[in-house]
Each structure stands twice: as structure tokens, then as C-alpha cells.
Scaffold this motif. Structure first.
Motif, PDB file in Angstrom:
ATOM      1  N   MET A   1      -0.048  33.622  33.870  1.00  0.00           N
ATOM      2  CA  MET A   1       1.217  33.914  34.537  1.00  0.00           C
ATOM      3  C   MET A   1       1.679  32.645  35.255  1.00  0.00           C
ATOM      4  SD  MET A   1       3.676  36.069  35.344  1.00  0.00           S
ATOM      5  CE  MET A   1       3.157  37.690  34.867  1.00  0.00           C
ATOM      6  N   PRO A   2       2.955  32.308  35.128  1.00  0.00           N
ATOM      7  CA  PRO A   2       3.459  31.106  35.809  1.00  0.00           C
ATOM      8  C   PRO A   2       3.380  31.231  37.324  1.00  0.00           C
ATOM      9  CG  PRO A   2       5.049  31.937  34.198  1.00  0.00           C
ATOM     10  CD  PRO A   2       3.967  32.954  34.328  1.00  0.00           C
ATOM     11  N   ARG A   3       3.264  30.100  37.987  1.00  0.00           N
ATOM     12  CA  ARG A   3       3.308  30.112  39.456  1.00  0.00           C
ATOM     13  C   ARG A   3       4.754  29.906  39.888  1.00  0.00           C
ATOM     14  NH1 ARG A   3       1.825  24.368  42.005  1.00  0.00           N
ATOM     15  NH2 ARG A   3       2.570  23.119  40.273  1.00  0.00           N
ATOM     16  N   ILE A   4       5.117  30.519  41.004  1.00  0.00           N
ATOM     17  CA  ILE A   4       6.454  30.395  41.577  1.00  0.00           C
ATOM     18  C   ILE A   4       6.363  29.391  42.714  1.00  0.00           C
ATOM     19  CG2 ILE A   4       8.365  31.617  42.688  1.00  0.00           C
ATOM     20  CD1 ILE A   4       7.742  32.651  39.840  1.00  0.00           C
TER      21      ILE A   4
ATOM     22  N   VAL B   1      11.269  27.679  41.048  1.00  0.00           N
ATOM     23  CA  VAL B   1      10.955  27.611  39.627  1.00  0.00           C
ATOM     24  C   VAL B   1       9.664  28.366  39.351  1.00  0.00           C
ATOM     25  CG1 VAL B   1      12.126  25.383  39.292  1.00  0.00           C
ATOM     26  CG2 VAL B   1       9.670  25.425  39.789  1.00  0.00           C
ATOM     27  N   ALA B   2       9.555  28.809  38.116  1.00  0.00           N
ATOM     28  CA  ALA B   2       8.289  29.335  37.602  1.00  0.00           C
ATOM     29  C   ALA B   2       7.774  28.264  36.655  1.00  0.00           C
ATOM     30  CB  ALA B   2       8.509  30.650  36.868  1.00  0.00           C
ATOM     31  N   ASP B   3       6.542  27.831  36.871  1.00  0.00           N
ATOM     32  CA  ASP B   3       6.020  26.775  36.004  1.00  0.00           C
ATOM     33  C   ASP B   3       4.612  27.077  35.540  1.00  0.00           C
ATOM     34  OD1 ASP B   3       3.805  25.319  37.214  1.00  0.00           O
ATOM     35  OD2 ASP B   3       5.190  24.296  38.522  1.00  0.00           O
TER      36      ASP B   3
ATOM     37  N   VAL C   1       8.635  23.877  33.427  1.00  0.00           N
ATOM     38  CA  VAL C   1       9.510  24.877  34.041  1.00  0.00           C
ATOM     39  C   VAL C   1       9.907  25.910  32.982  1.00  0.00           C
ATOM     40  CG1 VAL C   1      11.725  25.263  35.173  1.00  0.00           C
ATOM     41  CG2 VAL C   1      10.362  23.262  35.774  1.00  0.00           C
ATOM     42  N   VAL C   2       9.536  27.176  33.228  1.00  0.00           N
ATOM     43  CA  VAL C   2       9.854  28.244  32.276  1.00  0.00           C
ATOM     44  C   VAL C   2      10.926  29.190  32.802  1.00  0.00           C
ATOM     45  CG1 VAL C   2       7.578  28.097  31.186  1.00  0.00           C
ATOM     46  CG2 VAL C   2       7.962  29.747  33.050  1.00  0.00           C
ATOM     47  N   ALA C   3      11.279  29.051  34.091  1.00  0.00           N
ATOM     48  CA  ALA C   3      12.346  29.860  34.679  1.00  0.00           C
ATOM     49  C   ALA C   3      12.779  29.185  35.978  1.00  0.00           C
ATOM     50  CB  ALA C   3      11.872  31.283  34.956  1.00  0.00           C
ATOM     51  N   VAL C   4      14.031  29.464  36.355  1.00  0.00           N
ATOM     52  CA  VAL C   4      14.568  28.901  37.598  1.00  0.00           C
ATOM     53  C   VAL C   4      15.497  29.917  38.247  1.00  0.00           C
ATOM     54  CG1 VAL C   4      16.479  27.725  36.417  1.00  0.00           C
ATOM     55  CG2 VAL C   4      15.700  26.882  38.645  1.00  0.00           C
ATOM     56  N   MET C   5      15.525  29.921  39.586  1.00  0.00           N
ATOM     57  CA  MET C   5      16.389  30.832  40.335  1.00  0.00           C
ATOM     58  C   MET C   5      16.982  30.071  41.509  1.00  0.00           C
ATOM     59  SD  MET C   5      16.465  32.557  43.433  1.00  0.00           S
ATOM     60  CE  MET C   5      14.786  32.694  43.983  1.00  0.00           C
ATOM     61  N   LEU C   6      18.273  30.312  41.757  1.00  0.00           N
ATOM     62  CA  LEU C   6      18.978  29.647  42.848  1.00  0.00           C
ATOM     63  C   LEU C   6      19.892  30.649  43.536  1.00  0.00           C
ATOM     64  CD1 LEU C   6      19.741  26.914  44.232  1.00  0.00           C
ATOM     65  CD2 LEU C   6      21.525  26.681  42.486  1.00  0.00           C
ATOM     66  N   THR C   7      19.832  30.692  44.868  1.00  0.00           N
ATOM     67  CA  THR C   7      20.734  31.544  45.643  1.00  0.00           C
ATOM     68  C   THR C   7      21.582  30.670  46.557  1.00  0.00           C
ATOM     69  OG1 THR C   7      19.249  31.874  47.532  1.00  0.00           O
ATOM     70  CG2 THR C   7      19.058  33.439  45.685  1.00  0.00           C
TER      71      THR C   7
ATOM     72  N   SER D   1      10.662  32.837  25.580  1.00  0.00           N
ATOM     73  CA  SER D   1       9.285  33.308  25.391  1.00  0.00           C
ATOM     74  C   SER D   1       8.653  33.882  26.659  1.00  0.00           C
ATOM     75  CB  SER D   1       8.417  32.178  24.829  1.00  0.00           C
ATOM     76  OG  SER D   1       8.442  31.068  25.689  1.00  0.00           O
ATOM     77  N   TYR D   2       9.335  33.770  27.804  1.00  0.00           N
ATOM     78  CA  TYR D   2       8.800  34.308  29.051  1.00  0.00           C
ATOM     79  C   TYR D   2       9.560  35.533  29.546  1.00  0.00           C
ATOM     80  CZ  TYR D   2       5.631  30.481  29.102  1.00  0.00           C
ATOM     81  OH  TYR D   2       4.623  29.629  28.750  1.00  0.00           O
TER      82      TYR D   2
END
Length: 145
Positions: free
Chosen positions: A1-4, A48-50, A55-61, A74-75
Motif C-alpha cells: 500500500m502506498p504511503r501518504i 501524495v501517495a507514493d 507518485v501514484v496519486a496526488v490530492m490538493l485542497t 493501476s491504483y
């Protein structure tokens, strides 16, 4: 599982590669020929999730908005998006907002379904200001933080 974790300066080009790939996959048919992403986004406050610095995902607020949530193909369906979405909701609530907001392309049924499964509701539908395809504003009551 990726780390955040928080975004690092060294992640920015990997984030742009991820965003470019997902935009092409999901929105490509809706965008005009020759469309180029606006690269003015400041990713420094992003999460990010890496996996091994990939980097397999990114989130910004920003304020009460979930501005970006991009997940590599794939994630998807593995819980990464849910973890980043929960982090976004926590971040928005910590700023003192009782309701979080986002917008998504109406044709992106998979993303809309993901948000609904996580307690978000669709508020309004309207044409995109530049490209004309329909967008959907969504929101979620966050309750006491």
C-alpha cells in the motif's frame, strides 16, 4: 500500500506526469485538439501517495475546495483515493469549514460514483466555462471536526 505524505519539490514533475496521463485517459475525448494543461498549479501544499518515491496519486485542497485528486489507473479501487479523500476532508474541516466542495466532469461517472460512495452529494450541473462539456458541483457536510 502506498504511503501518504506531503509533496516534496522533487515530486512536481512526477505529479505533472501523473496528471497528464489521467487527464488524457479520462478527459481526452472531451478536450479540444492541442489542449495543454495549465502548469501554474502550486503543488507544494499537496499530499501524495507514493511507492518507492513513485507518485501514484496526488490530492490538493484550497479553502473549502478539493481542488485536485488524481490517481494512477493501476491504483484505483485499492483504497488510495479514499485515504487521500479522507485527508482532504480533515484538512478542510481543520480550516473551520463545515462543508467541503469539489467539481468534476459530468461524464466522469466513475469519479462521481466514488465521491457519492464517500458521502458526497451532487448539487448542480452546468457547462464548463471554457470547453462546454458539463461539470457537476458536489459537496459533503463535514460535521464537527
Amino acid at each position: 500500500m502506498p504511503r501518504i505524505r506531503r509533496c516534496r519539490r522533487s515530486d512536481v514533475e512526477r505529479i505533472w506526469s501523473l496528471v497528464t496521463a489521467v487527464v488524457s485517459e479520462v478527459y481526452g475525448p472531451m478536450l479540444p485538439a492541442g489542449f495543454k494543461l495549465d502548469r501554474d498549479t502550486d503543488w507544494s501544499p499537496a499530499w501524495v501517495a507514493d511507492i518507492a518515491d513513485n507518485v501514484v496519486a496526488v490530492m490538493l485542497t484550497e479553502k473549502d475546495w478539493l481542488e485536485d485528486l488524481w490517481i494512477a489507473t493501476s491504483y484505483r479501487g485499492l483504497g488510495v483515493g479514499g485515504r487521500l479523500l479522507a485527508r482532504a476532508e480533515q484538512e478542510i474541516a481543520a480550516r473551520g469549514f463545515a462543508r467541503a466542495r469539489l467539481r468534476v466532469a459530468a461524464e466522469n461517472a466513475a469519479a462521481r460514483g466514488f465521491y457519492v460512495r464517500h458521502g458526497w452529494r451532487e448539487d448542480r450541473r452546468y457547462p464548463h466555462e471554457k470547453h462546454g462539456f458539463d461539470m457537476v458541483d458536489m459537496s459533503k457536510e463535514l460535521g464537527p471536526g
